[in-house]
Design an enzyme around this catalytic site. Structure first.
Site, PDB file in Angstrom:
ATOM      1  N   HIS A  17       6.468  -1.910  -3.611  1.00  0.00           N
ATOM      2  CA  HIS A  17       6.378  -2.817  -2.453  1.00  0.00           C
ATOM      3  C   HIS A  17       6.817  -4.230  -2.862  1.00  0.00           C
ATOM      4  O   HIS A  17       7.524  -4.914  -2.123  1.00  0.00           O
ATOM      5  CB  HIS A  17       4.936  -2.905  -1.925  1.00  0.00           C
ATOM      6  CG  HIS A  17       4.409  -1.652  -1.299  1.00  0.00           C
ATOM      7  ND1 HIS A  17       3.177  -1.132  -1.628  1.00  0.00           N
ATOM      8  CD2 HIS A  17       4.927  -0.834  -0.345  1.00  0.00           C
ATOM      9  CE1 HIS A  17       2.954  -0.039  -0.899  1.00  0.00           C
ATOM     10  NE2 HIS A  17       4.007   0.163  -0.124  1.00  0.00           N
ATOM     11  N   LYS A  41      -6.627   6.597   9.743  1.00  0.00           N
ATOM     12  CA  LYS A  41      -5.895   6.994   8.527  1.00  0.00           C
ATOM     13  C   LYS A  41      -6.830   7.038   7.310  1.00  0.00           C
ATOM     14  O   LYS A  41      -6.393   7.382   6.222  1.00  0.00           O
ATOM     15  CB  LYS A  41      -4.756   6.001   8.260  1.00  0.00           C
ATOM     16  CG  LYS A  41      -3.384   6.508   8.688  1.00  0.00           C
ATOM     17  CD  LYS A  41      -2.263   5.677   8.083  1.00  0.00           C
ATOM     18  CE  LYS A  41      -0.974   6.465   7.966  1.00  0.00           C
ATOM     19  NZ  LYS A  41       0.082   5.693   7.307  1.00  0.00           N
ATOM     20  N   ARG A  90      12.792   5.550  -0.797  1.00  0.00           N
ATOM     21  CA  ARG A  90      12.748   6.002  -2.189  1.00  0.00           C
ATOM     22  C   ARG A  90      13.670   7.185  -2.421  1.00  0.00           C
ATOM     23  O   ARG A  90      14.341   7.283  -3.429  1.00  0.00           O
ATOM     24  CB  ARG A  90      11.322   6.423  -2.565  1.00  0.00           C
ATOM     25  CG  ARG A  90      10.400   5.268  -2.773  1.00  0.00           C
ATOM     26  CD  ARG A  90       8.987   5.715  -2.829  1.00  0.00           C
ATOM     27  NE  ARG A  90       8.632   6.380  -1.584  1.00  0.00           N
ATOM     28  CZ  ARG A  90       7.397   6.665  -1.209  1.00  0.00           C
ATOM     29  NH1 ARG A  90       6.396   6.385  -1.995  1.00  0.00           N
ATOM     30  NH2 ARG A  90       7.151   7.230  -0.052  1.00  0.00           N
ATOM     31  N   SER A 128       1.545   4.642  -3.047  1.00  0.00           N
ATOM     32  CA  SER A 128       0.156   4.176  -3.049  1.00  0.00           C
ATOM     33  C   SER A 128      -0.801   5.324  -3.335  1.00  0.00           C
ATOM     34  O   SER A 128      -1.796   5.155  -4.026  1.00  0.00           O
ATOM     35  CB  SER A 128      -0.194   3.561  -1.690  1.00  0.00           C
ATOM     36  OG  SER A 128       0.561   2.405  -1.468  1.00  0.00           O
TER      37      SER A 128
HETATM   38  O1  PNS Z   1       3.152   2.534   4.456  1.00  0.00           O
HETATM   39  P1  PNS Z   1       3.266   3.541   5.560  1.00  0.00           P
HETATM   40  O2  PNS Z   1       1.949   4.220   5.763  1.00  0.00           O
HETATM   41  O3  PNS Z   1       4.387   4.500   5.318  1.00  0.00           O
HETATM   42  O4  PNS Z   1       3.607   2.718   6.909  1.00  0.00           O
HETATM   43  C1  PNS Z   1       3.739   3.361   8.152  1.00  0.00           C
HETATM   44  C2  PNS Z   1       3.785   2.345   9.319  1.00  0.00           C
HETATM   45  C3  PNS Z   1       2.571   1.454   9.276  1.00  0.00           C
HETATM   46  C4  PNS Z   1       5.040   1.508   9.197  1.00  0.00           C
HETATM   47  C5  PNS Z   1       3.841   3.159  10.658  1.00  0.00           C
HETATM   48  O5  PNS Z   1       2.841   4.130  10.644  1.00  0.00           O
HETATM   49  C6  PNS Z   1       3.680   2.280  11.897  1.00  0.00           C
HETATM   50  O6  PNS Z   1       4.547   1.494  12.221  1.00  0.00           O
HETATM   51  N1  PNS Z   1       2.530   2.421  12.570  1.00  0.00           N
HETATM   52  C7  PNS Z   1       2.207   1.655  13.750  1.00  0.00           C
HETATM   53  C8  PNS Z   1       2.219   2.531  14.998  1.00  0.00           C
HETATM   54  C9  PNS Z   1       3.582   2.579  15.623  1.00  0.00           C
HETATM   55  O7  PNS Z   1       4.186   1.593  15.950  1.00  0.00           O
HETATM   56  N2  PNS Z   1       4.089   3.824  15.810  1.00  0.00           N
HETATM   57  C10 PNS Z   1       5.354   4.041  16.489  1.00  0.00           C
HETATM   58  C11 PNS Z   1       6.527   3.882  15.588  1.00  0.00           C
HETATM   59  S1  PNS Z   1       7.066   5.448  15.151  1.00  0.00           S
END
Ligand code: PNS
Length: 161
Positions: A17, A41, A90, A128
């Site tokens: 990150h 989550k 990645r 993570s």
């Molecule tokens: O680090 P992560 O867990 O891969 O991040 C995922 C994240 C937070 C970017 C994604 O789950 C997100 O944007 N969640 C917010 C809900 C949302 O907007 N969902 C619709 C987009 S598909």
């Protein structure tokens, strides 16, 4: 002013990150790290802890800030005036879900652009969840998380075993 949001769970923030933060903060006027505050989550670290750790890691960057958000990323992006979203890729396995998320975000907020940065190959294996596992069982994760939080985080992850 070009404002970019770097969203994620950051449970916890890793060196991978940090690599994305370093590179994207040089590309935009302002980078806002957005921690998803999502209890369903079942995060290992509370949002407050994640904010605290990230704040410790970004002290050296003048144009980087961290906030938490609930609900849709696009609503958060609008609220902070961000027209860009940055995500690290990645491997090919990341691509499919990232493509779906960027398409969905674009549909809901057509002005937004998702920018993908290829993660530095030295972190291509890092996540993570791996850090959480290594930490929980007392393994050494130096180099895997920023030095600024290494000591505190090791103690915390062992405690949550
Ligand atoms: O680090 P992560 O867990 O891969 O991040 C995922 C994240 C937070 C970017 C994604 O789950 C997100 O944007 N969640 C917010 C809900 C949302 O907007 N969902 C619709 C987009 S598909």
């Amino acid at each position: 002013m070009k404002i970019c949001v770097y969203p994620g769970s950051f449970d916890p923030i890793t060196s991978g990150h940090m690599d994305i933060i370093k590179r994207s903060s040089a590309m935009f006027d302002k980078l806002i790290i957005g921690i998803l505050n999502n209890q369903s989550k079942m995060p290992c670290l509370t949002t407050e802890k994640r904010l605290y750790y990230i704040n410790k890691c970004i002290e050296k960057y003048d144009n980087v800030e961290v906030l938490s958000f609930e609900g849709l990323l696009v609503d958060f992006a609008k609220q902070i005036g961000a027209k860009y979203i940055v995500r690290g890729l990645r491997a090919l396995s990341d691509f499919e879900i990232e493509m779906q998320m960027s398409a969905m975000n674009k549909r809901m907020y057509p002005e937004v652009e998702t920018v993908f940065l290829m993660t530095d190959t030295k972190y291509s294996f890092l996540s993570s969840s791996m850090v959480r596992d290594v930490g929980r069982f007392g393994g050494d994760f130096s180099g895997l998380v920023p030095d600024e939080i290494l000591g505190e985080l090791s103690e915390r992850l062992v405690q949550t075993n």
